[in-house]
Design an enzyme around this catalytic site. Structure first.
Site, PDB file in Angstrom:
ATOM      1  N   ASN A 150       0.684  -0.933  -0.009  1.00 41.33           N
ATOM      2  CA  ASN A 150      -0.038  -0.129  -0.016  1.00 41.33           C
ATOM      3  C   ASN A 150       0.777   1.247   0.002  1.00 41.33           C
ATOM      4  OD1 ASN A 150      -1.827   1.901   0.520  1.00 41.33           O
ATOM      5  ND2 ASN A 150      -2.248   1.278   2.458  1.00 41.33           N
ATOM      6  N   TRP A 151       1.014   1.814  -1.130  1.00 35.69           N
ATOM      7  CA  TRP A 151       1.856   3.065  -1.239  1.00 35.69           C
ATOM      8  C   TRP A 151       1.214   4.284  -0.632  1.00 35.69           C
ATOM      9  CZ3 TRP A 151       3.676   2.648  -7.134  1.00 35.69           C
ATOM     10  CH2 TRP A 151       4.236   1.648  -7.312  1.00 35.69           C
ATOM     11  N   LYS A 152       0.029   4.220  -0.337  1.00 40.31           N
ATOM     12  CA  LYS A 152      -0.537   5.576   0.408  1.00 40.31           C
ATOM     13  C   LYS A 152      -0.378   6.569  -0.520  1.00 40.31           C
ATOM     14  CE  LYS A 152       0.408   3.460   4.848  1.00 40.31           C
ATOM     15  NZ  LYS A 152       0.326   3.501   6.215  1.00 40.31           N
ATOM     16  N   HIS A 162      -9.393   1.110   5.082  1.00 43.26           N
ATOM     17  CA  HIS A 162      -8.285   1.223   5.906  1.00 43.26           C
ATOM     18  C   HIS A 162      -8.481   2.312   7.080  1.00 43.26           C
ATOM     19  CE1 HIS A 162      -4.060   2.380   6.373  1.00 43.26           C
ATOM     20  NE2 HIS A 162      -3.689   1.188   5.988  1.00 43.26           N
ATOM     21  N   GLU A 205      -6.713   4.564   8.122  1.00 44.64           N
ATOM     22  CA  GLU A 205      -6.744   5.883   7.811  1.00 44.64           C
ATOM     23  C   GLU A 205      -7.615   6.393   7.036  1.00 44.64           C
ATOM     24  OE1 GLU A 205      -2.752   5.414   5.515  1.00 44.64           O
ATOM     25  OE2 GLU A 205      -1.861   4.917   7.666  1.00 44.64           O
ATOM     26  N   GLU A 231      -5.095  -5.059  10.899  1.00 46.06           N
ATOM     27  CA  GLU A 231      -4.009  -4.190  10.892  1.00 46.06           C
ATOM     28  C   GLU A 231      -4.488  -3.391  12.246  1.00 46.06           C
ATOM     29  OE1 GLU A 231      -2.182  -2.942   6.744  1.00 46.06           O
ATOM     30  OE2 GLU A 231      -4.058  -1.835   7.277  1.00 46.06           O
ATOM     31  N   GLY A 245       2.581   2.137  10.752  1.00 48.21           N
ATOM     32  CA  GLY A 245       3.303   3.061  10.543  1.00 48.21           C
ATOM     33  C   GLY A 245       4.124   3.504  11.870  1.00 48.21           C
ATOM     34  N   SER A 256       3.476  -2.376  10.519  1.00 51.50           N
ATOM     35  CA  SER A 256       4.914  -2.182  10.496  1.00 51.50           C
ATOM     36  C   SER A 256       5.727  -3.725  10.025  1.00 51.50           C
ATOM     37  CB  SER A 256       5.436  -1.566  11.986  1.00 51.50           C
ATOM     38  OG  SER A 256       4.983  -0.363  12.110  1.00 51.50           O
ATOM     39  N   GLY A 304       2.721  -1.321   4.373  1.00 47.24           N
ATOM     40  CA  GLY A 304       2.732   0.285   3.800  1.00 47.24           C
ATOM     41  C   GLY A 304       4.394   0.623   3.635  1.00 47.24           C
ATOM     42  N   GLY A 305       4.975   1.313   4.788  1.00 43.89           N
ATOM     43  CA  GLY A 305       5.906   1.818   4.535  1.00 43.89           C
ATOM     44  C   GLY A 305       7.180   0.907   3.709  1.00 43.89           C
TER      45      GLY A 305
HETATM   46  C1  PEP Z   1      -0.572  -0.080   5.996  1.00 44.80           C
HETATM   47  O1  PEP Z   1      -0.628   1.127   5.621  1.00 44.80           O
HETATM   48  O2  PEP Z   1      -1.526  -0.730   5.757  1.00 44.80           O
HETATM   49  C2  PEP Z   1       0.277  -0.383   7.019  1.00 44.80           C
HETATM   50  C3  PEP Z   1       0.369  -1.719   7.496  1.00 44.80           C
HETATM   51  O3  PEP Z   1       1.425   0.371   7.060  1.00 44.80           O
HETATM   52  P1  PEP Z   1       2.885   0.040   7.577  1.00 44.80           P
HETATM   53  O4  PEP Z   1       3.228  -0.928   6.861  1.00 44.80           O
HETATM   54  O5  PEP Z   1       3.562   1.348   7.381  1.00 44.80           O
HETATM   55  O6  PEP Z   1       2.649   0.106   9.086  1.00 44.80           O
END
Ligand code: PEP
Length: 252
Positions: free
Chosen positions: A11-13, A97, A99, A169, A175, A214, A235-236
């Site tokens: 997920n590049w957000k 999600h 966010e 999640e 993050g 993470s 994500g990251g």
């Molecule tokens: C996400 O955005 O779904 C996520 C899990 O982010 P991260 O891996 O950065 O925690």
């Protein structure tokens, strides 16, 4: 026991210009070894979907969108429909999600409308659920996960295990660099599987449940070794091939 193909999604957000997105997609496409066991998907921002689709053409890496709106078309400024995402080459759509829930007002009811529209358009939803730090501290994790899963699914009854993906999640792990321990994650994944069984019947055995929060090359192996963890929503670390590719490898 049902074989579930591991599923790693990035997920590049709100990251990556067109040029950066194309380069990243190409690096992942070229670095993800053929013959791997894991299915892989990339979720760039809307602006890069078509360009990334071109980079992925001819490969087995799938395109995913980060969100959608439930109407097919119309006067909904700023919104993108599932039909438009299908047209852009998407296979998966992330819905719910945390966010989106936190910053854009998504609720279990609107998540359900999105999920329904995604399935109606022939796409596969990745339904995100998970508790906040305060909810975990108050021992409400299982209650929250049940409410979000039940509310998100509503009366939907996917009949194939590949028609739905669930991503657990924990909000406190997204993050933040904090990760659920493999045992903490497995406990919730096992609970989610039992809920899927209760809501959907035997198809639950074939539904992939990803962990997100993470995920890194360091923790991926032990997380993915858990019996009910069928992949990761990343994500990251999905923004860097040197981190994302080893996560794909960890899934086999
Ligand atoms: C996400 O955005 O779904 C996520 C899990 O982010 P991260 O891996 O950065 O925690």
């Amino acid at each position: 026991m049902t074989e579930r193909q591991p599923f790693i999604a990035g997920n590049w957000k709100m990251h990556k210009t067109l040029a950066e997105g194309k380069t990243l997609a190409r690096n992942i496409r070229d670095g993800a070894a053929p013959g791997r066991r894991a299915e892989v998907a990339l979720a760039p921002p809307y602006t890069a979907l078509a360009a990334v689709a071109q980079e992925l053409a001819g490969s087995d890496i799938r395109l995913a969108a980060q969100d959608t709106f439930w109407e097919k078309q119309g006067a909904y400024t700023g919104a993108i429909s599932p039909a438009m995402l299908a047209d852009a080459g998407c296979h998966y759509v992330i819905v719910g999600h945390s966010e989106r829930r936190q910053h854009f007002g998504d609720t279990d009811a609107t998540v359900n409308r999105k999920l329904t529209a995604v399935i109606a358009a022939g796409l596969i939803p990745i339904l995100c659920i998970g508790e906040t730090q305060a909810e975990r501290a108050a021992d409400q994790t299982l209650q929250v996960v049940r409410r979000q899963l039940e509310g998100g699914l509503g009366t939907l009854k996917p009949t194939t295990g590949t028609g739905l993906v669930v991503a657990y999640e924990p909000v406190w792990a997204i993050g933040t660099g904090l990760t659920a321990t493999p045992e903490q994650a497995q406990t919730v994944h096992h609970f989610i599987r039992s809920l899927l069984r209760e809501f959907l019947g035997p198809v639950a055995e074939a539904i992939r449940i990803q962990y997100g929060g993470s995920v890194t090359p360091d923790n991926a192996v032990t997380l993915l070794a858990q019996p009910d963890i069928d992949g990761a929503l990343v994500g990251g670390a999905s923004l860097k091939p040197e981190l994302f590719l080893p996560i794909i490898k960890a899934a086999g």
